[in-house]
Design a protein around this motif. Structure first.
Motif, PDB file in Angstrom:
ATOM      1  N   GLU A 268       0.831  -1.206   0.000  1.00  0.00           N
ATOM      2  CA  GLU A 268       0.000   0.000   0.000  1.00  0.00           C
ATOM      3  C   GLU A 268       0.864   1.253   0.000  1.00  0.00           C
ATOM      4  O   GLU A 268       0.504   2.260  -0.625  1.00  0.00           O
ATOM      5  N   ARG A 269       2.007   1.204   0.655  1.00  0.00           N
ATOM      6  CA  ARG A 269       2.913   2.350   0.619  1.00  0.00           C
ATOM      7  C   ARG A 269       3.462   2.567  -0.789  1.00  0.00           C
ATOM      8  O   ARG A 269       3.632   3.708  -1.233  1.00  0.00           O
ATOM      9  N   GLU A 270       3.762   1.487  -1.485  1.00  0.00           N
ATOM     10  CA  GLU A 270       4.217   1.599  -2.867  1.00  0.00           C
ATOM     11  C   GLU A 270       3.143   2.263  -3.732  1.00  0.00           C
ATOM     12  O   GLU A 270       3.434   3.170  -4.516  1.00  0.00           O
ATOM     13  N   VAL A 271       1.916   1.783  -3.567  1.00  0.00           N
ATOM     14  CA  VAL A 271       0.809   2.350  -4.346  1.00  0.00           C
ATOM     15  C   VAL A 271       0.609   3.815  -3.989  1.00  0.00           C
ATOM     16  O   VAL A 271       0.467   4.672  -4.871  1.00  0.00           O
ATOM     17  N   ALA A 272       0.613   4.130  -2.698  1.00  0.00           N
ATOM     18  CA  ALA A 272       0.400   5.511  -2.255  1.00  0.00           C
ATOM     19  C   ALA A 272       1.479   6.435  -2.808  1.00  0.00           C
ATOM     20  O   ALA A 272       1.197   7.557  -3.248  1.00  0.00           O
ATOM     21  N   CYS A 273       2.719   5.969  -2.798  1.00  0.00           N
ATOM     22  CA  CYS A 273       3.829   6.790  -3.304  1.00  0.00           C
ATOM     23  C   CYS A 273       3.615   7.169  -4.768  1.00  0.00           C
ATOM     24  O   CYS A 273       3.824   8.319  -5.156  1.00  0.00           O
ATOM     25  N   LEU A 274       3.179   6.218  -5.571  1.00  0.00           N
ATOM     26  CA  LEU A 274       2.968   6.488  -6.991  1.00  0.00           C
ATOM     27  C   LEU A 274       1.728   7.359  -7.205  1.00  0.00           C
ATOM     28  O   LEU A 274       1.700   8.205  -8.102  1.00  0.00           O
ATOM     29  N   LEU A 275       0.709   7.172  -6.380  1.00  0.00           N
ATOM     30  CA  LEU A 275      -0.484   8.005  -6.496  1.00  0.00           C
ATOM     31  C   LEU A 275      -0.179   9.463  -6.179  1.00  0.00           C
ATOM     32  O   LEU A 275      -0.661  10.366  -6.865  1.00  0.00           O
ATOM     33  N   VAL A 276       0.612   9.700  -5.161  1.00  0.00           N
ATOM     34  CA  VAL A 276       0.896  11.095  -4.798  1.00  0.00           C
ATOM     35  C   VAL A 276       1.814  11.756  -5.820  1.00  0.00           C
ATOM     36  O   VAL A 276       1.919  12.988  -5.856  1.00  0.00           O
ATOM     37  N   GLU A 277       2.472  10.949  -6.652  1.00  0.00           N
ATOM     38  CA  GLU A 277       3.259  11.523  -7.750  1.00  0.00           C
ATOM     39  C   GLU A 277       2.364  11.966  -8.900  1.00  0.00           C
ATOM     40  O   GLU A 277       2.835  12.573  -9.862  1.00  0.00           O
ATOM     41  N   GLY A 278       1.075  11.646  -8.808  1.00  0.00           N
ATOM     42  CA  GLY A 278       0.128  12.078  -9.824  1.00  0.00           C
ATOM     43  C   GLY A 278      -0.211  11.018 -10.850  1.00  0.00           C
ATOM     44  O   GLY A 278      -0.866  11.318 -11.857  1.00  0.00           O
ATOM     45  N   GLN A 279       0.210   9.782 -10.632  1.00  0.00           N
ATOM     46  CA  GLN A 279      -0.063   8.735 -11.605  1.00  0.00           C
ATOM     47  C   GLN A 279      -1.500   8.220 -11.479  1.00  0.00           C
ATOM     48  O   GLN A 279      -2.068   8.163 -10.392  1.00  0.00           O
ATOM     49  N   LEU A 280      -2.052   7.840 -12.614  1.00  0.00           N
ATOM     50  CA  LEU A 280      -3.389   7.266 -12.655  1.00  0.00           C
ATOM     51  C   LEU A 280      -3.332   5.807 -12.214  1.00  0.00           C
ATOM     52  O   LEU A 280      -2.270   5.189 -12.192  1.00  0.00           O
ATOM     53  N   ASN A 281      -4.514   5.259 -11.899  1.00  0.00           N
ATOM     54  CA  ASN A 281      -4.570   3.861 -11.461  1.00  0.00           C
ATOM     55  C   ASN A 281      -3.908   2.925 -12.467  1.00  0.00           C
ATOM     56  O   ASN A 281      -3.155   2.017 -12.103  1.00  0.00           O
ATOM     57  N   LYS A 282      -4.176   3.141 -13.763  1.00  0.00           N
ATOM     58  CA  LYS A 282      -3.614   2.234 -14.765  1.00  0.00           C
ATOM     59  C   LYS A 282      -2.096   2.383 -14.863  1.00  0.00           C
ATOM     60  O   LYS A 282      -1.391   1.403 -15.152  1.00  0.00           O
ATOM     61  N   GLN A 283      -1.597   3.583 -14.638  1.00  0.00           N
ATOM     62  CA  GLN A 283      -0.146   3.785 -14.650  1.00  0.00           C
ATOM     63  C   GLN A 283       0.512   3.099 -13.455  1.00  0.00           C
ATOM     64  O   GLN A 283       1.591   2.510 -13.572  1.00  0.00           O
ATOM     65  N   VAL A 284      -0.135   3.204 -12.292  1.00  0.00           N
ATOM     66  CA  VAL A 284       0.383   2.536 -11.098  1.00  0.00           C
ATOM     67  C   VAL A 284       0.380   1.022 -11.308  1.00  0.00           C
ATOM     68  O   VAL A 284       1.340   0.323 -10.963  1.00  0.00           O
TER      69      VAL A 284
END
Length: 219
Positions: free
Chosen positions: A147-163
């Motif tokens: 979840e931390r990995e996912v959160a890190c990429l989300l806060v960078e502005g990436q979309l769900n499909k990019q993550v």
């Protein structure tokens, strides 16, 4: 837990002057702990709230050297220098390194009290910021490593499909992780997650996600 009352830590090798300063500070209503050298202060390693009233010229380690040593060890206790042998170069060095003030002996009761008041206020503000950061870090600790990995990429502005592409999984899985993240952290929006994440100094991004964080999914 109740916050301890602030203490003035006094470091001066002049015994008579140190005793006089202790009396003065106590008449001003402050708790005081005094040391006759920088080495004695470092050995005590005080971490409680307060500030440091510090002489410049002392045997062995000078006040400026103690200031540098404290910085190397992350000791953020605000410093008010008090010296009978100061000059402009010394004061500039001390202030640039973060000292609250640089006073020369003899110092007036008013000037000393004002400098200490500013230093104590600065210390309280620093501790409030640190406490808020620790509370945010404690919230983020509720997340699993994934979840931390996912959160890190989300806060960078990436979309769900990019993550999903970056982590080698499906968009559906990322949506589930995202929902869990928001629930665990009691957040209502991605903007709130960004503010929480950015408010934690040193929050670690995943160092070895599958694919570049900035990678785009094919097609």
């Amino acid at each position: 837990m109740p916050v301890a009352d602030p203490t003035i830590y006094l470091v001066d090798d002049d015994e008579r002057l140190r005793a006089a300063l202790v009396r003065l500070l106590r008449t001003l209503g402050h708790a005081v702990v005094d040391f006759n050298s920088a080495e004695a202060f470092l050995a005590a390693a005080p971490h409680g709230p307060g500030c440091l009233l510090l002489d410049v010229r002392m045997p062995q380690r000078s006040g400026l050297e103690l200031q540098a040593e404290m910085a190397r060890h992350g000791l953020t206790l605000p410093i008010v220098f008090l010296t009978g042998h100061g000059d402009i170069a010394m004061s500039v060095q001390a202030l640039r390194a973060g000292a609250e003030d640089f006073l020369t002996k003899p110092v007036s009761r008013v000037a000393l009290s004002a400098a200490i008041g500013r230093a104590l206020l600065r210390d309280a503000q620093q501790r409030d910021v640190a406490a808020a950061r620790a509370a945010r870090a404690q919230r983020l600790a509720r997340l699993s490593p994934r979840e931390r990995e996912v959160a890190c990429l989300l806060v960078e502005g990436q979309l769900n499909k990019q993550v999903a592409f970056a982590l080698g999984t499906t968009e559906r899985t990322i949506k589930a992780h995202r929902a869990s993240i928001m629930h665990k952290l009691a957040l209502r929006s991605l903007a709130e997650l960004v503010r929480l994440w950015d408010g934690v100094a040193g929050a670690e991004a995943p160092s070895d996600a599958s694919g570049s964080p900035g990678a785009q999914p094919p097609g």
